[in-house]
Design a protein around this motif. Structure first.
Motif, PDB file in Angstrom:
ATOM      1  N   GLU A 282     -15.473  -7.885  28.526  1.00  0.00           N
ATOM      2  CA  GLU A 282     -14.460  -8.801  27.986  1.00  0.00           C
ATOM      3  C   GLU A 282     -14.841  -9.314  26.598  1.00  0.00           C
ATOM      4  O   GLU A 282     -13.992  -9.458  25.716  1.00  0.00           O
ATOM      5  CB  GLU A 282     -14.253  -9.970  28.948  1.00  0.00           C
ATOM      6  CG  GLU A 282     -13.138 -10.903  28.529  1.00  0.00           C
ATOM      7  CD  GLU A 282     -12.874 -11.998  29.549  1.00  0.00           C
ATOM      8  OE1 GLU A 282     -11.904 -12.761  29.371  1.00  0.00           O
ATOM      9  OE2 GLU A 282     -13.639 -12.094  30.530  1.00  0.00           O
ATOM     10  N   THR A 283     -16.137  -9.558  26.395  1.00  0.00           N
ATOM     11  CA  THR A 283     -16.604 -10.087  25.114  1.00  0.00           C
ATOM     12  C   THR A 283     -16.322  -9.146  23.960  1.00  0.00           C
ATOM     13  O   THR A 283     -16.207  -9.582  22.806  1.00  0.00           O
ATOM     14  CB  THR A 283     -18.116 -10.363  25.190  1.00  0.00           C
ATOM     15  OG1 THR A 283     -18.407 -11.067  26.399  1.00  0.00           O
ATOM     16  CG2 THR A 283     -18.594 -11.182  24.005  1.00  0.00           C
ATOM     17  N   ASP A 285     -13.752  -7.774  22.993  1.00  0.00           N
ATOM     18  CA  ASP A 285     -12.494  -8.074  22.308  1.00  0.00           C
ATOM     19  C   ASP A 285     -12.486  -9.484  21.732  1.00  0.00           C
ATOM     20  O   ASP A 285     -11.475  -9.923  21.182  1.00  0.00           O
ATOM     21  CB  ASP A 285     -11.321  -7.897  23.285  1.00  0.00           C
ATOM     22  CG  ASP A 285      -9.991  -7.728  22.574  1.00  0.00           C
ATOM     23  OD1 ASP A 285      -9.987  -7.276  21.406  1.00  0.00           O
ATOM     24  OD2 ASP A 285      -8.948  -8.059  23.168  1.00  0.00           O
ATOM     25  N   LEU A 286     -13.599 -10.198  21.859  1.00  0.00           N
ATOM     26  CA  LEU A 286     -13.662 -11.589  21.397  1.00  0.00           C
ATOM     27  C   LEU A 286     -14.561 -11.769  20.182  1.00  0.00           C
ATOM     28  O   LEU A 286     -14.444 -12.765  19.475  1.00  0.00           O
ATOM     29  CB  LEU A 286     -14.150 -12.495  22.536  1.00  0.00           C
ATOM     30  CG  LEU A 286     -13.313 -12.479  23.831  1.00  0.00           C
ATOM     31  CD1 LEU A 286     -13.982 -13.359  24.887  1.00  0.00           C
ATOM     32  CD2 LEU A 286     -11.899 -12.952  23.560  1.00  0.00           C
ATOM     33  N   THR A 288     -16.349 -10.886  16.416  1.00  0.00           N
ATOM     34  CA  THR A 288     -15.818 -10.537  15.090  1.00  0.00           C
ATOM     35  C   THR A 288     -16.831  -9.659  14.357  1.00  0.00           C
ATOM     36  O   THR A 288     -17.985 -10.079  14.183  1.00  0.00           O
ATOM     37  CB  THR A 288     -15.537 -11.793  14.252  1.00  0.00           C
ATOM     38  OG1 THR A 288     -14.610 -12.629  14.952  1.00  0.00           O
ATOM     39  CG2 THR A 288     -14.946 -11.426  12.906  1.00  0.00           C
ATOM     40  N   ARG A 290     -13.751  -7.299  16.119  1.00  0.00           N
ATOM     41  CA  ARG A 290     -13.520  -6.858  17.489  1.00  0.00           C
ATOM     42  C   ARG A 290     -14.103  -5.461  17.676  1.00  0.00           C
ATOM     43  O   ARG A 290     -13.953  -4.597  16.835  1.00  0.00           O
ATOM     44  CB  ARG A 290     -12.028  -6.883  17.808  1.00  0.00           C
ATOM     45  CG  ARG A 290     -11.435  -8.282  17.776  1.00  0.00           C
ATOM     46  CD  ARG A 290      -9.932  -8.285  17.730  1.00  0.00           C
ATOM     47  NE  ARG A 290      -9.355  -7.574  18.868  1.00  0.00           N
ATOM     48  CZ  ARG A 290      -8.416  -6.633  18.755  1.00  0.00           C
ATOM     49  NH1 ARG A 290      -7.983  -6.262  17.548  1.00  0.00           N
ATOM     50  NH2 ARG A 290      -7.940  -6.046  19.813  1.00  0.00           N
ATOM     51  N   ARG A 333     -10.768  -0.644  17.916  1.00  0.00           N
ATOM     52  CA  ARG A 333     -10.461  -1.997  17.452  1.00  0.00           C
ATOM     53  C   ARG A 333     -10.853  -2.095  15.971  1.00  0.00           C
ATOM     54  O   ARG A 333     -10.285  -1.388  15.144  1.00  0.00           O
ATOM     55  CB  ARG A 333     -11.167  -3.029  18.334  1.00  0.00           C
ATOM     56  CG  ARG A 333     -10.679  -3.004  19.795  1.00  0.00           C
ATOM     57  CD  ARG A 333     -11.153  -4.209  20.577  1.00  0.00           C
ATOM     58  NE  ARG A 333     -10.662  -4.187  21.956  1.00  0.00           N
ATOM     59  CZ  ARG A 333     -11.415  -3.871  23.014  1.00  0.00           C
ATOM     60  NH1 ARG A 333     -12.697  -3.573  22.858  1.00  0.00           N
ATOM     61  NH2 ARG A 333     -10.887  -3.853  24.229  1.00  0.00           N
TER      62      ARG A 333
END
Length: 336
Positions: A282-283, A285-286, A288, A290, A333
């Motif tokens: 999950e991280t 996509d969080l 920077t 991504r 991403r």
């Protein structure tokens, strides 16, 4: 004096669910098939009444404990709780519970947990052995214990397997970089003494070969499967005068560490260094930027492990052993 409430029983659960006590017994024991709709009604009644079966008596009658051991490499890595949740969800619908152990990929810990789970009489074990061989795992748990291994090399060891096609996702990752004109690609892999470390490196080398690209051994660095391990491995790569233009990492935690190492070296991601992870926690996509990463389907792995264990418990040791191969794929991403 307050009136004492009757203790919940199979009969009271059956009445609440609108079925016979025999059906409740079948649903809780797993000895006979019960439709999913009926099973949900029964489990709802069980929960509402706080009914607890006599597990000792039940185990003596059925010779089953309705428990499964799930031994994970590192429960601090967000990938593994997702596997565990999927295992739990499948087992719970069949009246089973899971015991979770953390091995840290250490041989002594793997052995101790396997011995303890076997002594507790669990009905099956699912694990990714990082230090012990498949043969050693089988020897510890005994010849009849249902065993699901997440490792491709089991030889003649009698065990079911649940695997992911790592090379497929890594091939997509290499092709994605090559399509952007990036051919100088390095790899940050796990420690060489852990089974998954060499396997991911082998997948990377196969992916490079499929793209017709050269593998430069000096661009392969190793470290723990952690954020710090990735940062250290990539920092060493970036100190080279002939550093790579992109780095693939053995998991997302290492990739997050790789991005930090690039920033520490004054490089921009992906302009100066492209970074690709593996797992899609999950991280990913969080952070920077991504994280571009290979999706390693944790929920599907857990689901397949649990269903395979239950199938083996039902079929017994004489049924042919299964090998489940799950696909991986790249999700693009910002980091590459």
């Amino acid at each position: 004096m307050p009136q004492q409430k009757d203790r919940p029983s199979i009969a009271s659960v059956a009445a609440a669910a609108g079925v016979s006590p025999t059906t409740v017994s079948h649903a809780l024991s797993g000895k006979r098939a019960v439709s999913p709709h009926t099973r949900r009604r029964i489990l709802k009644a069980v929960e509402e009444q706080n009914y607890r079966t006599n597990m000792v008596a039940r185990s003596l009658r059925s010779r089953k404990t309705h428990s499964v051991a799930l031994l994970l490499v590192d429960i601090a890595n967000p990938y593994y709780p997702a596997v565990a949740r999927a295992v739990h969800d499948v087992l719970a619908t069949e009246g089973y519970v899971s015991f979770i152990g953390n091995t840290d990929g250490d041989a002594a810990t793997e052995r101790r947990l396997l011995e303890e789970m076997a002594a507790r009489g669990v009905d099956g074990v699912a694990m990714q052995p990082m230090a012990l061989t498949a043969a050693e795992v089988r020897e510890i748990v005994g010849p009849a214990m249902p065993l699901v291994l997440a490792t491709p090399e089991t030889g003649d060891v009698p065990a079911d397997r649940v695997l992911t096609d790592d090379t497929r996702g890594l091939t997509e990752a290499v092709r994605h970089l090559a399509d952007q004109g990036v051919r100088e690609i390095g790899f940050a892999g796990g420690t060489t003494d852990a089974a998954a470390g060499p396997l991911r490196v082998a997948g990377f080398e196969a992916a490079m070969a499929a793209a017709g690209l050269e593998v430069r051994q000096q661009w392969i660095e190793h470290g723990p499967f952690t954020r710090g391990g990735g940062a250290g491995a990539v920092a060493r790569l970036l100190k080279r005068k002939d550093r790579p233009r992109a780095v693939l990492c053995a998991n997302d935690l290492m990739a997050i560490g790789a991005v930090e190492a690039a920033h520490e070296a004054g490089l921009r991601v992906p302009d100066d260094l492209a970074v690709i992870g593996f797992d899609d926690i999950e991280t990913a996509d969080l952070v920077t930027p991504r994280l571009t990463t290979v999706v390693n389907p944790a929920a599907a792995v857990g689901d397949a492990c649990a269903r395979t264990i239950l199938w083996r418990v039902e079929q017994g040791p004489d049924a042919p052993y299964r090998s489940v191969l799950l696909p991986t794929h790249l999700v693009v991403r910002q980091s590459a």
